[in-house]
Design an enzyme around this catalytic site. Structure first.
Site, PDB file in Angstrom:
ATOM      1  N   GLY A  28       0.864  -1.176   0.000  1.00 35.82           N
ATOM      2  CA  GLY A  28       0.000   0.000   0.000  1.00 35.82           C
ATOM      3  C   GLY A  28       0.897   1.220   0.000  1.00 35.82           C
ATOM      4  N   ASN A  29       0.451   2.308   0.565  1.00 37.26           N
ATOM      5  CA  ASN A  29       1.312   3.484   0.699  1.00 37.26           C
ATOM      6  C   ASN A  29       0.900   4.312   1.901  1.00 37.26           C
ATOM      7  OD1 ASN A  29      -0.903   5.006  -0.903  1.00 37.26           O
ATOM      8  ND2 ASN A  29      -0.122   3.481  -2.337  1.00 37.26           N
ATOM      9  N   SER A  44       7.110   5.087  -5.202  1.00 40.53           N
ATOM     10  CA  SER A  44       6.395   4.214  -6.131  1.00 40.53           C
ATOM     11  C   SER A  44       7.133   2.879  -6.292  1.00 40.53           C
ATOM     12  CB  SER A  44       6.322   4.944  -7.478  1.00 40.53           C
ATOM     13  OG  SER A  44       5.761   4.116  -8.447  1.00 40.53           O
ATOM     14  N   GLY A  45       6.382   1.800  -6.239  1.00 40.32           N
ATOM     15  CA  GLY A  45       6.924   0.478  -6.570  1.00 40.32           C
ATOM     16  C   GLY A  45       8.070  -0.032  -5.716  1.00 40.32           C
ATOM     17  N   SER A  74       2.163   6.366  -6.838  1.00 40.48           N
ATOM     18  CA  SER A  74       1.210   6.827  -7.865  1.00 40.48           C
ATOM     19  C   SER A  74      -0.132   7.198  -7.236  1.00 40.48           C
ATOM     20  CB  SER A  74       1.019   5.748  -8.918  1.00 40.48           C
ATOM     21  OG  SER A  74       0.521   4.574  -8.300  1.00 40.48           O
ATOM     22  N   GLU A  75      -0.329   6.826  -5.979  1.00 42.76           N
ATOM     23  CA  GLU A  75      -1.585   7.168  -5.312  1.00 42.76           C
ATOM     24  C   GLU A  75      -1.458   8.444  -4.464  1.00 42.76           C
ATOM     25  OE1 GLU A  75      -4.236   3.426  -5.167  1.00 42.76           O
ATOM     26  OE2 GLU A  75      -2.280   2.767  -4.494  1.00 42.76           O
ATOM     27  N   HIS A  94      -2.799   3.837   3.222  1.00 43.63           N
ATOM     28  CA  HIS A  94      -3.599   3.111   2.228  1.00 43.63           C
ATOM     29  C   HIS A  94      -3.070   1.681   2.149  1.00 43.63           C
ATOM     30  CE1 HIS A  94      -5.317   1.602  -1.374  1.00 43.63           C
ATOM     31  NE2 HIS A  94      -4.194   1.697  -2.053  1.00 43.63           N
ATOM     32  N   HIS A  96      -4.000  -2.726   1.199  1.00 43.56           N
ATOM     33  CA  HIS A  96      -4.841  -3.710   0.506  1.00 43.56           C
ATOM     34  C   HIS A  96      -5.082  -4.834   1.512  1.00 43.56           C
ATOM     35  CE1 HIS A  96      -2.363  -1.863  -2.883  1.00 43.56           C
ATOM     36  NE2 HIS A  96      -3.522  -1.261  -2.881  1.00 43.56           N
TER      37      HIS A  96
HETATM   38 ZN   LIG Z   1      -3.713   0.674  -3.787  1.00 44.95          ZN
END
Ligand SMILES: [Zn+2]
Length: 212
Positions: A28-29, A44-45, A74-75, A94, A96
Site C-alpha cells: 500500500g502506501n 512508487s513500486g 502513484s496514489e 492506504h 490492501h
Molecule cells: Zn492501492
C-alpha cells in the site's frame, strides 16, 4: 515537522504494516503531513522491507510536484485530496488489507459497528465508487467516502484508506478496520448459512458470492 523526522515516522509505519500483516499481498502506501502545503509519502513500486527513510518523498499538496529523483507513490493524489479536505488529518495509510479488501470487492458499506469501532472509524465505513488507481476520479470518490468526519473508507475492488491526526491514530484505524470488516463478513456468513465458517477462505468465498 522536520523532513527527516517525518521520513522516519513513515518509514517505521511501513515496517509496522508488514509486521501486522496489513500489506501481506500487495504494497500500500503511507504519508504524513509536513505542513499546510506538503506531505511525505512512500515511493512508487518499492518493497517496504528494502526501503530506506531517505527514499520517502516530499510532495506538494496543490500540484503534486515532488522533491528529488525518487518517484512518489502513484496514489499520491488520493493522499493529497485528504490533506486538502481535512485540515485536522496529518497521516494517511492506504492498504490492501485482507478483510477490508474483501468487503471492498463486494462494494458494501460497513454498518452496525460496535461502539468502540464507531468511536474510532466513524458511524459507518463507506465504499468509494470504483475508479482506476491514480486517477482524479478515485481521489474524489475516496474524499467523498470519508466525509462527515470518517476515519476509514473502502475503495471498491481495491483496498482501504485510513486517516488520523497522527500516524499512530491512522495506523490504529487500519488495525481496527480489519477487525470490524472481519466481524462484518462473519456476521453476513452466519446470517446466510446459519452457521460459522470453518476456514477464512470459505468465509471470504461465500461472502463474495452472497453479499451483492
Ligand atoms: Zn492501492
Amino acid at each position: 515537522m522536520e523532513l527527516s523526522q517525518a521520513r522516519d515516522i513513515v518509514y517505521q509505519a511501513g515496517l509496522d504494516l508488514v509486521k501486522e500483516g496489513l500489506v501481506a499481498r500487495t504494497w500500500g502506501n503511507i504519508s504524513l503531513r509536513l505542513d499546510d502545503h506538503s506531505f511525505v509519502i512512500t515511493p512508487s513500486g518499492r518493497n517496504y522491507e528494502t526501503l530506506t527513510a531517505e527514499e520517502i518523498v516530499a510532495v506538494r499538496i496543490n500540484d503534486l510536484t515532488h522533491q528529488g529523483d525518487v518517484k512518489p507513490s502513484s496514489e499520491k493524489g488520493m493522499h493529497a485530496e485528504v490533506y486538502r479536505r481535512r485540515p485536522e488529518i496529518n497521516a494517511v495509510v492506504h492498504t490492501h488489507q485482507r478483510h477490508a479488501s474483501t468487503v471492498a470487492a463486494a462494494r458494501k458499506e460497513v454498518t452496525g459497528l460496535s461502539e468502540d469501532h464507531a468511536r474510532l472509524l466513524g458511524k459507518s465505513v463507506r465504499c468509494a465508487a470504483y475508479a482506476l488507481p491514480g486517477t482524479k476520479k478515485l481521489m474524489k470518490a475516496a474524499g467523498q467516502a470519508l466525509e462527515e468526519g470518517r476515519h476509514a473508507a473502502l475503495l471498491a475492488n481495491h483496498g482501504a484508506l485510513c486517516v488520523g491526526s497522527t500516524m499512530e491514530a491512522a495506523f490504529r484505524v487500519a488495525l481496527e478496520l480489519e477487525g470490524a470488516c472481519e466481524s462484518f463478513i462473519a456476521e453476513a456468513f452466519a446470517r446466510h448459512y446459519g452457521t460459522r465458517a470453518s476456514t477464512m477462505e470459505e468465509m471470504h468465498a461465500c461472502y463474495l458470492t452472497t453479499a451483492p
